[in-house]
Each structure stands twice: as structure tokens, then as C-alpha cells.
Write an enzyme that holds these catalytic residues in place. Sequence first.
Site, mmCIF file in Angstrom:
data_model
loop_
_atom_site.group_PDB
_atom_site.id
_atom_site.type_symbol
_atom_site.label_atom_id
_atom_site.label_comp_id
_atom_site.label_asym_id
_atom_site.label_seq_id
_atom_site.Cartn_x
_atom_site.Cartn_y
_atom_site.Cartn_z
ATOM 1 C CG HIS A 243 40.083 26.805 40.881
ATOM 2 N ND1 HIS A 243 38.785 26.365 40.726
ATOM 3 C CD2 HIS A 243 40.819 25.696 41.183
ATOM 4 C CE1 HIS A 243 38.724 25.052 40.937
ATOM 5 N NE2 HIS A 243 39.948 24.621 41.213
ATOM 6 C CE LYS A 389 48.376 51.050 27.413
ATOM 7 N NZ LYS A 389 47.494 49.948 27.229
ATOM 8 C CD GLU A 396 42.990 43.701 22.429
ATOM 9 O OE1 GLU A 396 42.797 44.554 21.540
ATOM 10 O OE2 GLU A 396 43.570 43.953 23.500
#
Length: 533
Positions: A243, A389, A396
Site C-alpha cells: 500500500h 539528481k 519515463e
Amino acid sequence: MALLGVSRRRTFRSGAVAPEVFASLLRSALGRPITTEFREEGDTFGPIHVPADKFVPSFRSSLPPCLLDFDVNRRLWGAQTQRSLQNFDIGGSREKMPEPIVRAFGILKKCAAKVNMDYGLDATIGKAIMQAAQEVAEGKLNEHFPLVVWQTGSGTQSNMNANEVIANRAAEILGHKRGEKFVHPNDHVNRSQSSNDTFPTVMHIAAATEINFKFIPSLISLHHSLHAKTIEFKDIIKIGRTHTQDATPLTLGQEFSGYATQVKYGIDRVKNTLPHMYQLAQGGTAVGTGLNAKKGFDVKIAAAVAEELSLPFITAENKFEALAAHDAFVESSGALNTIATSLMKIANDIRLLGSGPRCGLGELILPENEPGSSIMPMKLMNFQNFQGKVNPTQCEALTMVCAQVMGNHVAITLGGSNGHFELNVFKPMIASNFLRSLRLLGDASYSFERNCVRGIQANCERIAKLLHESLMLVTSLNPIYEQKIGYDKAAAVAKKAHKEGTTLKQAALNLGVLTGQEFDELVVPQKMLGPSD
Ligand SMILES: O=C(O)C[C@H](O)C(=O)O
């Protein structure tokens, strides 16, 4: 240029392009004199002009896009292709019939000529057809297939495009002029065939070929890479999540084994659809009865295609089904849809597990392939435990492809469910969407494997930190009934630790539930990775 586009449309929709109009369009576009030749082709509708130009090659680059569609040197197509070009000006060259279909037409027409020679087709003509068709199969004549997907739903115009190109090329091989019909597109190249059985046949040939020789190999390489990570990460214990919330531990290898198995099952799924894909409609002709084909033509042509491609094609068990329905495509697209579903889950997990560098989950370090941001300068390489980063760009791309494949499946399902009586007339749309799904999903899997999965590293420090901070390790205390712990006391330990911001051990000691030694013996992540004895 805009004016040229407009006048082209008007000219086309009102009928045949007059040679002088075409020449004048080109003259004004190029601003210099050119030679433009046309030859007359004909069909049952009468004569029509087919551009037969050889442009000076350097002119091509200066042509406006609206004229590039016409700039095909030495056009081999005939009247019916030209009519289709004029009547279906939908989408332009970006919407052209997919190349695997064109190549499959080459295979089919070659095999048809071979089998037709057994049934009396003149051997000289038959061999020339085979040679011309081979050129189509090899992609050498691709530029002579200008038609778009959005045409007749039976694919008749593309079938005729193949017949005309092969007939003209075969005639040339035999020393005759194109347009003379020394080799006839219908009588010779399309002999014993209808578009209604050839188009589904090329759909099946193209699909089976792409699945076997491109799609499955891409999935296999992705499976190998995921499986390799399963082994590489087998000893890294991390916190599980259900969950999206903290749950009991597992190894990173166990987590990746789920992904590897999804891909393995995906390969099985698409392979399981191949037996129906190997059934060829050829020999059914117009409605499935086989009118105008000779007895045994269907079996022989399937055998010839099988030999040509070394794939186990057979003649369709029921030609009525093979023409009127495309359930095989809906089924196989269903497998692609399932694979897209799997890859969406895998790519989503990987991008979330790689989120960060400071404020995300940060359990995975993804390979850095390119600068991700045009504005944020935090693009430092992963260096000595410093994670920069790294945008999950491969995830994607893959998830966008998955969404497209799911959309294509909806279109294929609609097309498949709309066969009317003896013919399904959504054939080009079904074929093009299916082939697009295969190509996108295969290429994206390959790119994802090469540029992401194989370079994924585990951020062991971060994984260990999250594991030991988790309150879910308390779950291992549930079954300790003999020591009178159980679910309620274990929950109290977790709650206290959470409320007071302490470790589980500290909370257990404070509640007097366990001694420190007992806690260390019972709460061991390594012992929480599977069922107990
Ligand atoms: O083109 C053909 O061979 C047949 C056509 O699709 C039709 O059924 O009218």
C-alpha cells in the site's frame, strides 16, 4: 509554400493531376525550370497520369514538404496506387503503410508466383515476378509504396500497389516498359488471390516475423538483465512496502525476481499467441470459399512462406474466420497489453526506488545518461557515495510507450470487434497499430535494459538506514505466543517507539516485554525473508 499545399489538395480532390499543373507547382516551388515527365497508366476506370520523373537529386532537398510526397524517382506504381494517393490524402507520408507489411507483400507475392508456376503460370513471367518480389521483400523498392494506412479497410489499394510495382518491375526485368502490362498486376501477380486473403496473410507474416526476430529478442535481453540483478542483489535486505507503506523486509534480489518473472511470463504470453498468427488466410480469396484459386494452392503457399522465413506457417484451419475476424491480433495485442502493464509496474517501481537524491526513497542509484534539467544545476555525477539528481528518463520513455501500447490495444480491440459478414474491414488500422506496439515496446525494452537496468546499483547505506528505522520489524514478534507477546503487545511496542521517537528495542525494554538479549535474538531481518521451519 502554403499556397502550394492548398492548390495540391484542390487538384487532388478534383481528380487526376494534370502533368502541366504538377510541373508548374514544382517550377514555382523551386524557382527554376525543371523537366517533369509523366507516363500514362490505366485501369478499369480509364487512363491516369503517374509521375515518372527523375528529379535532379540536388533539387530534392529544396523541395517543400507538400511536394516531397511526389518526389519518388522512377515510380513503379500504376493506376490504382495513383488513384489511392489522390483519393486518400490522409496524414501524408508519416501515415504510410508500415514497412514490415510492404516487405511481407514481397514474400507473399514471391511465393504466390512460385506456387502459380506449378499451376501453369508462364515460367519466364513467374521468375521475373519472383525476382521483383524479392526486391520488395528486401526493402529495395520501399519508395514505390507511398500509400497511407487510412484507405480501404481490406487493404485492396496496398495489395494493388504491390501488384503494380512488382508487375512493372518484372516487366522491366524482361525488357519491357512499365505501364505496358506485359506482366499484368492482376492476371499474373495477383493470380489466385484477392486482397481479402492477401492482406490478412501479410498482416500475419509481418506480425510473426517482427515478434520472432525483433520483439522476443528484446524482451529476452531485458529478462537476462533483470535476472542478473536478482543474483547481484540477493543479499541486500531492505524494507518491503505494501500500500506504498512500510512492510516486512525482503531482499532487493527478491524484489527484482518479481520483475524478472513478469518479463519471463510476458515472453511466454506472446509466444503462446503465435500458433494462431502462423495460420495464413491465403487461398480463401474473396469470401473464404477459395473461388478462382486452384485446389491445394492454400496449403502450398503456406508451405512456401514457411520455407522462405523458416517459421511454421500453415494454411488457416477456417478461411471464413481468417478473412472476417482478426481475433489472432486482438489476442496477441492482449499479450502486448499485458507486457505493457508489467513494464509500467517495473519502470514505476524503479523510478520511485531511485527517487531523491536527498528527499526521496533513494534505494537505487540509476545510471546517469544525460543532463536531466535545463534549469536545475544539481546534475552531479554519482561519485564516491554521493548521489546526484538523476532523472529516471528511461523509465519515463518506457512508461509513455506502455501507455501508447494500451491505447493501441483499444483501437485493435475495436477494429477486431467490427468485422461485418464475410470481411473485417479494419485491417490496415489493426496491422499498423499492432506493428507500432511491437516496435515501440521492443525498442523501449531494449533501451531500458541497455541504458537503465544493467547499470542500476543498490544504495546499500540508504537501504540499511530505512530498514533499521522501520517499525515493521516488530512483525516478527507476532508469533511469539509462548513468550506471551503476540499481535497486541507487538503493536504496543511499535506505537510507543513511534510516539516517543525511539527504536523498537528501546520501546520493548521500556514496556518490559522483552529483555535486550531476547529482542536481539527475535528481531533479526535476516530471519524475516521467508517462512520459518
Ligand atoms: O480487393 C479485393 O480483392 C476484394 C475487395 O476487398 C472486396 O471484397 O470488394
